[in-house]
Enzyme design. Structure first.
Site, short mmCIF file in Angstrom:
data_model
loop_
_atom_site.label_atom_id
_atom_site.label_comp_id
_atom_site.label_asym_id
_atom_site.label_seq_id
_atom_site.Cartn_x
_atom_site.Cartn_y
_atom_site.Cartn_z
N SER A 97 4.01 -4.68 -4.76
CA SER A 97 3.27 -3.94 -5.62
C SER A 97 2.02 -2.95 -5.67
CB SER A 97 2.85 -4.68 -6.74
OG SER A 97 2.87 -4.34 -7.56
N ASN A 108 0.91 -16.82 -4.80
CA ASN A 108 -0.06 -15.90 -6.14
C ASN A 108 -1.11 -16.47 -5.92
OD1 ASN A 108 2.88 -16.25 -7.32
ND2 ASN A 108 0.79 -16.06 -8.37
N ALA A 125 6.28 -5.48 -8.73
CA ALA A 125 7.23 -5.75 -7.92
C ALA A 125 8.09 -7.21 -8.83
CB ALA A 125 6.63 -7.01 -7.10
N THR A 140 12.73 9.82 -13.55
CA THR A 140 11.50 10.20 -13.19
C THR A 140 10.38 10.26 -12.58
OG1 THR A 140 12.32 11.86 -14.43
CG2 THR A 140 9.54 12.58 -13.64
N HIS A 164 -0.96 -2.84 -7.61
CA HIS A 164 -2.46 -3.38 -8.44
C HIS A 164 -2.16 -4.63 -7.76
CE1 HIS A 164 -0.61 -6.54 -10.96
NE2 HIS A 164 0.80 -5.70 -10.81
N CYS A 209 0.61 -14.35 -15.02
CA CYS A 209 0.87 -13.93 -15.34
C CYS A 209 1.45 -14.69 -16.46
CB CYS A 209 2.31 -13.73 -14.52
SG CYS A 209 2.03 -12.30 -13.30
N1 PMP Z 1 4.72 -11.18 -7.32
C1 PMP Z 1 4.16 -11.93 -7.20
C2 PMP Z 1 4.38 -12.83 -5.64
C3 PMP Z 1 2.98 -11.56 -8.09
O1 PMP Z 1 2.02 -12.17 -7.72
C4 PMP Z 1 2.88 -10.64 -9.40
C5 PMP Z 1 1.81 -10.47 -10.27
N2 PMP Z 1 1.37 -11.48 -10.92
C6 PMP Z 1 4.48 -10.15 -9.06
C7 PMP Z 1 5.09 -10.56 -8.58
C8 PMP Z 1 4.40 -9.43 -10.19
O2 PMP Z 1 4.49 -8.10 -10.06
P1 PMP Z 1 4.19 -6.71 -11.19
O3 PMP Z 1 2.61 -7.03 -11.19
O4 PMP Z 1 3.76 -5.42 -10.04
O5 PMP Z 1 5.09 -6.62 -11.50
#
Ligand code: PMP
Length: 385
Positions: A201, A153, A74, A239, A203, A325
């Site tokens: 994303s 988030n 993302a 790739t 994960h 994050c």
């Molecule tokens: N946007 C939001 C709302 C998220 O929660 C996150 C992940 N914490 C991201 C973007 C970033 O995603 P990615 O880890 O796939 O780069």
């Protein structure tokens, strides 16, 4: 192996679902082809599997396959959406976003400002919500793009995406949404929701880390950000991460199939957790709207406690305070601050995010554990203060 904490941090990341892993495995070894190799079976089968994944991703969004661009996640999708739009339309320089966005939007906006863009950061109300009217009133002649996160988030708060999308479409402004936390948890129909660009994303929905996608509505002007061999219809060279893409596709398919039953199960568990904590622990409040909220998230502020001590003491559950994050930083969460919380309360807020593998037994244990830990931490806090 040491007893592992109960995992209640699914918004930070999710484990790869065993069915996703199983689907991915052959693509690391026997079927290792480069999806761009046009001259032999190895390449053909990889390309076919990637196209199948594209169908699966398109399906969960109600999009067309050719509107899906695979990325590394993302963060990259957000960068491509915002920077690509900016570069493609040099006559318009104004962006609108929200104070409670993820850093993967806010930092891109800061960069855009250095490149000559102007960005308006809308302030949410105390529930974490913005209104379509706020967007309407902020749109100018030179507004290029509005970016509003679908579901937050940290708090799980869901913005009125369709109404905002309609306003943008009527005004001829591009609409991007960071739907990283929403995909697989909420119904999404990119056409009916008036979305031009959408980031997701793998994960966060039981797929692997390092895989994601950007939905790009047909005819949306977007300048290339990754130059190279012209992969992904020239929109993102490099790739292809074939196992990751296949994992993302399978993860979307599984979430799409289990959608309704899973939402209900998670909402019941989350409500049980939240209701019981609010009943048995005094001086706790829910952060953000309890109505417009993801079904698996509860962000709670514990009053009269040392937030840092609380988090340090909560060793038997894996939770987060603020965005994972940014958890290396000691700053109070910018999201909770935008909702009007004091630094103290923001530090003493805990995000519980449940997921596919969360059980009722785990929630019962977590409730008991949180109740005990808050009581002992508060006792120390009071005796020290
Ligand atoms: N946007 C939001 C709302 C998220 O929660 C996150 C992940 N914490 C991201 C973007 C970033 O995603 P990615 O880890 O796939 O780069």
């Amino acid at each position: 192996m040491m007893n592992r904490p109960i995992y209640l941090d699914y918004n930070a990341t999710t484990p790869v679902d065993p069915r996703v892993l199983e689907t991915m495995l052959p693509w690391f070894s026997e079927q290792f082809g480069n999806a761009a190799s046009r001259t032999h079976l190895f390449g053909w089968e990889a390309a076919e599997a990637v196209e199948n994944a594209r169908r699966q991703v398109a399906q969960i969004l109600g999009a067309q396959e050719k509107e899906i661009v695979f990325t590394s996640g993302a963060t990259e999708s957000n960068n491509l959406a915002l920077l690509g739009s900016f570069e493609a339309s040099p006559s318009k320089k104004h962006f609108i976003t929200v104070q409670t966005e993820h850093k993967a939007i806010l930092d891109v906006c800061q960069y855009l400002e250095k490149q000559g863009a102007e960005v308006t950061y809308l302030k949410p109300d105390a529930q974490g919500l913005i209104t379509p009217q706020q967007v309407q009133e902020t749109i100018r002649e030179d507004t290029l793009l509005v970016s509003v996160m679908w579901a937050n988030n940290e708090t799980g708060v869901i913005q009125p995406i369709r109404e905002i999308g309609q306003i943008c479409r009527n005004a001829g402004v591009l609409f991007h949404t960071d739907a990283t936390q929403a995909v697989g948890k909420l119904p999404i129909y990119v056409e009916a929701d008036f979305i031009d660009l959408l980031s997701l994303s793998a994960h966060k929905l039981y797929g692997p880390k390092g895989a994601g996608a950007l939905y790009v509505r047909r005819k949306t002007p977007l300048a290339i950000q990754m130059h190279g061999g012209g992969h992904e219809r020239g929109r993102r060279s490099g790739t292809l991460n074939v196992p990751g893409i296949i994992g993302l596709g399978k993860a979307c398919e599984l979430s799409y199939q289990a959608f309704h039953t899973e939402i209900k199960r998670l909402a019941d568990l989350r409500d049980y957790l939240e209701r019981t904590i609010l009943e048995f622990i005094p001086n706790v409040q829910v952060n953000g709207s309890v109505i417009h909220r993801l079904p698996h998230v509860s962000n709670l502020a514990f009053g009269a406690i040392d937030g840092e001590a609380l988090l340090l003491n909560l060793t038997k559950i894996a939770v987060s305070n603020g965005s994972a994050c940014t958890s290396a930083s000691v700053h109070p969460s910018h999201v909770l601050k935008a909702l009007g919380l004091s630094d103290e309360l923001a530090h003493a807020s805990v995000r519980f995010s449940l997921g596919r593998f969360t059980t009722a037994e785990e929630i019962t244990l977590a409730i008991q554990y949180v109740t005990d830990t808050v009581a002992t931490t508060r006792a120390t806090f009071i005796s020290l203060s």
